[in-house]
Write a protein that holds these residues in place. Structure first.
Motif, PDB file in Angstrom:
ATOM      1  N   GLN A  68      -9.197   9.156  -4.861  1.00 20.34           N
ATOM      2  CA  GLN A  68      -8.310   9.371  -3.662  1.00 20.34           C
ATOM      3  C   GLN A  68      -8.948   8.266  -2.472  1.00 20.34           C
ATOM      4  OE1 GLN A  68      -5.569  11.813  -3.048  1.00 20.34           O
ATOM      5  NE2 GLN A  68      -5.695  11.635  -5.315  1.00 20.34           N
ATOM      6  N   ASP A  86       0.960   8.552 -11.519  1.00 22.40           N
ATOM      7  CA  ASP A  86       0.486   8.432  -9.930  1.00 22.40           C
ATOM      8  C   ASP A  86       0.472   6.953  -9.734  1.00 22.40           C
ATOM      9  OD1 ASP A  86       0.153   9.868  -7.709  1.00 22.40           O
ATOM     10  OD2 ASP A  86      -2.079   9.781  -7.940  1.00 22.40           O
ATOM     11  N   THR A  88      -0.671   4.790  -7.914  1.00 25.26           N
ATOM     12  CA  THR A  88      -1.633   4.231  -7.129  1.00 25.26           C
ATOM     13  C   THR A  88      -1.851   2.786  -6.958  1.00 25.26           C
ATOM     14  OG1 THR A  88      -3.380   5.168  -8.502  1.00 25.26           O
ATOM     15  CG2 THR A  88      -2.860   6.451  -6.697  1.00 25.26           C
ATOM     16  N   TYR A  90       0.159   0.606  -6.471  1.00 24.50           N
ATOM     17  CA  TYR A  90       1.033   0.091  -5.344  1.00 24.50           C
ATOM     18  C   TYR A  90       0.136   0.198  -3.910  1.00 24.50           C
ATOM     19  CZ  TYR A  90       4.994  -0.056  -8.483  1.00 24.50           C
ATOM     20  OH  TYR A  90       5.772  -0.365  -9.217  1.00 24.50           O
ATOM     21  N   GLU A  91      -1.055   0.676  -3.837  1.00 21.66           N
ATOM     22  CA  GLU A  91      -1.710   1.077  -2.801  1.00 21.66           C
ATOM     23  C   GLU A  91      -2.238  -0.471  -1.972  1.00 21.66           C
ATOM     24  OE1 GLU A  91      -3.755   5.104  -2.294  1.00 21.66           O
ATOM     25  OE2 GLU A  91      -5.206   3.510  -2.616  1.00 21.66           O
ATOM     26  N   TRP A  94       0.480  -2.542  -0.317  1.00 19.53           N
ATOM     27  CA  TRP A  94       0.967  -2.095   0.959  1.00 19.53           C
ATOM     28  C   TRP A  94      -0.116  -2.202   2.101  1.00 19.53           C
ATOM     29  CZ3 TRP A  94       5.943  -2.427   1.384  1.00 19.53           C
ATOM     30  CH2 TRP A  94       6.544  -2.153   0.335  1.00 19.53           C
ATOM     31  N   GLN A  95      -1.445  -2.236   1.845  1.00 19.18           N
ATOM     32  CA  GLN A  95      -2.518  -2.501   2.285  1.00 19.18           C
ATOM     33  C   GLN A  95      -2.669  -3.948   3.014  1.00 19.18           C
ATOM     34  OE1 GLN A  95      -5.846  -1.061   0.154  1.00 19.18           O
ATOM     35  NE2 GLN A  95      -6.132   0.836   1.457  1.00 19.18           N
ATOM     36  N   THR A 272       8.836   1.603  -4.838  1.00 19.48           N
ATOM     37  CA  THR A 272       7.930   0.968  -3.998  1.00 19.48           C
ATOM     38  C   THR A 272       6.482   1.562  -4.249  1.00 19.48           C
ATOM     39  OG1 THR A 272       8.099   2.903  -2.303  1.00 19.48           O
ATOM     40  CG2 THR A 272       9.613   1.110  -2.362  1.00 19.48           C
ATOM     41  N   GLY A 273       6.421   2.881  -4.975  1.00 21.81           N
ATOM     42  CA  GLY A 273       4.885   3.495  -5.283  1.00 21.81           C
ATOM     43  C   GLY A 273       4.858   4.583  -4.400  1.00 21.81           C
ATOM     44  N   HIS A 274       5.624   4.949  -3.544  1.00 19.83           N
ATOM     45  CA  HIS A 274       5.498   6.238  -2.657  1.00 19.83           C
ATOM     46  C   HIS A 274       5.518   7.490  -3.107  1.00 19.83           C
ATOM     47  CE1 HIS A 274       5.192   2.544   0.030  1.00 19.83           C
ATOM     48  NE2 HIS A 274       4.369   3.032   0.879  1.00 19.83           N
ATOM     49  N   ALA A 275       4.850   7.783  -3.831  1.00 21.97           N
ATOM     50  CA  ALA A 275       5.175   9.173  -4.678  1.00 21.97           C
ATOM     51  C   ALA A 275       4.947  10.532  -3.706  1.00 21.97           C
ATOM     52  CB  ALA A 275       4.142   9.271  -5.645  1.00 21.97           C
ATOM     53  N   GLY A 276       3.778  10.406  -2.763  1.00 19.31           N
ATOM     54  CA  GLY A 276       3.703  11.401  -1.842  1.00 19.31           C
ATOM     55  C   GLY A 276       4.678  11.421  -0.863  1.00 19.31           C
TER      56      GLY A 276
ATOM     57  N   GLY B 107       1.915   2.171   6.006  1.00 18.34           N
ATOM     58  CA  GLY B 107       2.593   1.842   4.791  1.00 18.34           C
ATOM     59  C   GLY B 107       2.005   2.452   3.589  1.00 18.34           C
ATOM     60  N   TRP B 108       0.510   2.083   3.661  1.00 18.33           N
ATOM     61  CA  TRP B 108      -0.316   2.241   2.552  1.00 18.33           C
ATOM     62  C   TRP B 108      -0.559   3.682   2.366  1.00 18.33           C
ATOM     63  CZ3 TRP B 108      -4.925   4.320   3.127  1.00 18.33           C
ATOM     64  CH2 TRP B 108      -5.259   4.167   4.624  1.00 18.33           C
ATOM     65  N   PHE B 110      -0.246   7.762   1.654  1.00 19.81           N
ATOM     66  CA  PHE B 110       0.761   8.763   1.082  1.00 19.81           C
ATOM     67  C   PHE B 110       1.275   8.120  -0.290  1.00 19.81           C
ATOM     68  CE2 PHE B 110       1.036  10.508   5.363  1.00 19.81           C
ATOM     69  CZ  PHE B 110      -0.126  11.398   5.456  1.00 19.81           C
ATOM     70  N   ILE B 111       0.572   7.306  -0.700  1.00 23.88           N
ATOM     71  CA  ILE B 111       1.187   6.600  -2.273  1.00 23.88           C
ATOM     72  C   ILE B 111       0.972   7.706  -3.207  1.00 23.88           C
ATOM     73  CG2 ILE B 111       0.678   5.033  -4.129  1.00 23.88           C
ATOM     74  CD1 ILE B 111       1.788   3.388  -1.634  1.00 23.88           C
ATOM     75  N   SER B 112      -0.196   8.219  -3.256  1.00 22.72           N
ATOM     76  CA  SER B 112      -0.227   9.376  -4.427  1.00 22.72           C
ATOM     77  C   SER B 112       0.180  10.849  -4.335  1.00 22.72           C
ATOM     78  CB  SER B 112      -2.113   9.792  -4.546  1.00 22.72           C
ATOM     79  OG  SER B 112      -2.245  10.665  -5.435  1.00 22.72           O
ATOM     80  N   TYR B 113       0.691  11.450  -5.193  1.00 26.44           N
ATOM     81  CA  TYR B 113       1.396  12.742  -5.387  1.00 26.44           C
ATOM     82  C   TYR B 113       0.261  13.775  -4.758  1.00 26.44           C
ATOM     83  CZ  TYR B 113       4.545  11.207  -8.867  1.00 26.44           C
ATOM     84  OH  TYR B 113       5.985  10.749  -9.666  1.00 26.44           O
ATOM     85  N   PHE B 114      -1.156  13.299  -4.758  1.00 27.50           N
ATOM     86  CA  PHE B 114      -2.215  14.248  -4.548  1.00 27.50           C
ATOM     87  C   PHE B 114      -2.527  14.206  -3.041  1.00 27.50           C
ATOM     88  CE2 PHE B 114      -2.560  13.320  -8.984  1.00 27.50           C
ATOM     89  CZ  PHE B 114      -2.289  14.514  -9.694  1.00 27.50           C
ATOM     90  N   LYS B 306       4.415  14.440   2.259  1.00 25.91           N
ATOM     91  CA  LYS B 306       3.151  14.206   3.039  1.00 25.91           C
ATOM     92  C   LYS B 306       3.344  13.783   4.571  1.00 25.91           C
ATOM     93  CE  LYS B 306       0.984  14.017  -0.920  1.00 25.91           C
ATOM     94  NZ  LYS B 306       0.981  15.320  -1.732  1.00 25.91           N
TER      95      LYS B 306
END
Lengths: 443, 443
Positions: A68, A86, A88, A90-91, A94-95, A272-276, B107-108, B110-114, B306
């Motif tokens: 994480q 998951d 991730t 894509y993180e 976006w960074q 976009t990868g924003h699962a959260g 923007g980067w 809360f990509i993850s579900y966790f 999130k």
């Protein structure tokens, strides 16, 4: 409360959570014995479960927990978890975008339940709706004209909203819900978990022969195998739900005619990868169905988080900007170019590993010309549908022996010779995975 | 699509949405004819509905739509809608707080579900969990020790998660769900809408006599009547769900012993007023129940936004700061002082109006000493449970003739001589309402 119990409990839940309860079987039933996900509750609830595998569980928790943060997990442990999707991967992108997609929300905003009183879906934020329309126009993957937008807490909620909306409310028996195998492992779970009298899971669409109304789920590109799909039940009493979560140009070529189905589902987690963020949208032709879907979401959660909608709106707008105003971005920063290239790289890496190992195979994808990018390429899906060749019957157990956690084909209504593997983890994890896979050379 | 159809469709949905479908009846069945909410689908779906009342509907839509902005709706129209409990009263306070509760999300994130892999409820953001613990400690309204926190998309989702978690999975018939009348009008709707084989709505708890397991909902303070409640079914086979959405010091006095029930539900929409955030939390003693609730939320929506959690965390922390670090705030800015004073003012205003009119009555609330504030006061609930005295049998229709939209007692399992009225609209709307009510002097 004991820490060990806690960690175990956590994994029990996550496993069901993220679609199939594969993890828990390790801890419940011994390494090689598999269980139907629905067996979970009966077999895995007593305290005797907190046993020998705790060390392993704790180690995984540690790895995941570290994963994480931004530190690479490579050195931290040996288990590679590619069971769930998951995104991730894509993180990093976006960074790179820095502050462009940062949202600022003052405390007095979003007090009200209402977003747009004039809209049929009155909890849909206009900014999010506009961003969705712009994105589809840019990509050309779906027709938005003559469709209502219904926003949901992820496409998972929207799928249930559709079931509610299209099921006959007063029939003596529940309507059958089918999907061609291999199908997304969550479909049966979600359809069955409340024992609804409105709808019931009826399995593989290829085997559906009843002369009765039915709902067919068409996932295209398909989860787990990445293939393009059309409906398979050849009857006129069917209601079709098109799950287009993966119909984006980083994964597959976009057809020159945009999808124009009655009910189409999309989600930010796979675009976009924003699962959260837990946000999806449906494009729905029929007004009554859109209304009943809205009704479902109201009864289920009284609408959808405004914060998620506001943030997704911003992210989708920047995504569109990255293509339409390239001058404001660096070379290679257009979202779908960047993510296409990353997926292409990963699939090459994966194919190389499979070639080196000689024990596995991957699906063949036809080449298609993408109307969005102009590129001609074969699909490079979010999941790899890997087959163990030769005598290995239980591919998931086989890979688990090599500390690679995947999801067995049987959860998708298919043979256990197949597993589904996420292609969307962080770089370090994917590199570690392909490296290890390439070294597995004997069964 | 025609604009008129759109607006109407919108109201049909909103009405069901916000608990009872009162609005739609105006447009479906003539002004004075009432319908059970479940009649909605059958009676109100055909196109003939788009008729004579459209002007009225459009006017209301206009009013509501304007009310979303900061302009006072007073001059814009005549209909006062207090049917649903949209807590816009709180907007002003949070505006006063300025930047203190502003959240900034890059923007980067809360990509993850966790959120927290070590937590049983793995999608619970630790910041939100900490803010919840701190708030309960400050207010003293609930015991958090030996309870798990399960976060949900509003307490509506948590209520369903509890039903799923405590219903026997394999019984031949669904377990009965009861609540003492008058009960929250959404309970029957939510319990019934999917025709679950796990649980069924069984009505007024006072009338429940079966010698079988059951689930009893105890809402305290109660929605709609604001009274403090305890369980009423006198059997030992009951599972109790305590809905404590309104157990906050602006509404009622907090007891010197914090609530310590097995399952307690809370929501930000009624504590801080952030209804659009769609966020609630449950405090749950039993680990297995907490696990199954988590499982429900995963199957329903794969976790909880999130963004909502992050923002609510900030808001709850500032709320606690406003009491614990008063030096950083202006006089009278401590949240529960401010909101207590506002509610006290509104209830005085309402009581005066009722006194002037002579046609109505309100419940009597006993005085209690609040262990949080030290004040001794009678409850000043979020809803007024107004009774039409004298010969008026249908109080909702009677008030509608005066263009005040309320919700009839019969949706709460009670007599239509009662209506429920929101006390939480914006100042202008509440002033207009009490002014108009005070002038109704003959039936």
């Amino acid at each position: 409360m004991e820490f060990r119990t806690m960690i175990l409990g956590h994994f029990l839940v996550i496993s069901l959570a993220l679609n199939a309860g594969l993890l828990y079987r390790d801890y419940c039933n011994g390494k090689h014995k598999s269980q139907d996900v629905f067996g979970f509750k009966n077999d895995c609830k007593n305290s005797s479960l907190v046993t020998k595998r705790d060390t392993h569980v704790a180690k995984r928790a540690f790895i995941e927990s570290k994963a994480q943060s931004s530190s690479p997990p490579k050195a931290l442990g040996e288990v590679i978890d590619l069971d769930h999707g998951d995104p991730t991967m894509y993180e990093k992108y976006w960074q790179q975008m820095g502050d462009k997609t940062t949202v600022v929300i003052p405390g007095w905003k979003f007090i009200s339940y209402f977003s747009d009183i004039k809209n049929l879906c009155w909890f849909l934020e206009p900014e999010f709706a506009n961003a969705v329309l712009r994105l589809h126009k840019l990509v050309g993957n779906a027709v938005t004209e003559d469709h209502y937008i219904v926003v949901g807490t992820g496409s998972t909620q929207l799928f249930q909203a559709v079931l509610y909306a299209v099921s006959p409310p007063n029939d003596s028996e529940p309507i059958s819900v089918v999907s061609a195998a291999p199908f997304y492992s969550s479909y049966p779970l979600i359809t069955e978990f409340l024992k609804s009298g409105l709808y019931k899971w009826a399995g593989d669409a290829h085997k559906f022969k009843k002369d009765k109304p039915y709902i067919e789920l068409v996932t295209s590109p398909n989860n787990p195998d990445g293939l393009s799909r059309e409906a398979v039940v050849n009857q006129n009493q069917g209601i079709l739900i098109h799950d287009l979560a993966y119909y984006w140009p980083q994964y597959t070529s976009i057809s020159s005619s945009p999808a124009d189905h009655d009910i189409m589902l999309f989600t930010v987690s796979k675009s976009t990868g924003h699962a959260g963020t837990r946000l999806g949208w449906a494009l729905v032709k029929d007004q009554e169905i859109a209304k009943k879907m809205t009704e479902f979401i109201v009864l289920s959660t009284i609408g959808v988080s405004k914060e998620s909608q506001l943030r997704a709106a911003k992210i989708l707008q920047v995504l569109s900007d990255s293509h339409e105003h390239r001058g404001n971005f660096k070379e290679g920063e257009a979202f779908f170019d960047h993510s296409y290239n990353l997926m292409a790289k990963r699939w090459n890496q994966l194919k190389d590993a499979v070639k080196k190992s000689k024990l596995f195979s991957l699906p063949e994808f036809p080449h298609g010309k993408c109307a969005f990018s102009g590129r001609t390429f074969a699909s490079q899906p979010a999941f790899a549908w890997l087959k163990c060749e030769g005598e290995t019957e239980d591919c998931e157990s086989f890979l688990r022996d090599h500390k690679i956690i995947t999801r067995s084909g049987k959860h998708f209504g298919e043979s256990p010779k197949y597993v589904r593997i996420s292609v969307l983890p962080r770089d370090e994890v994917f590199d570690q995975f392909t490296d290890r896979l390439s070294r597995i050379t004997s069964s």
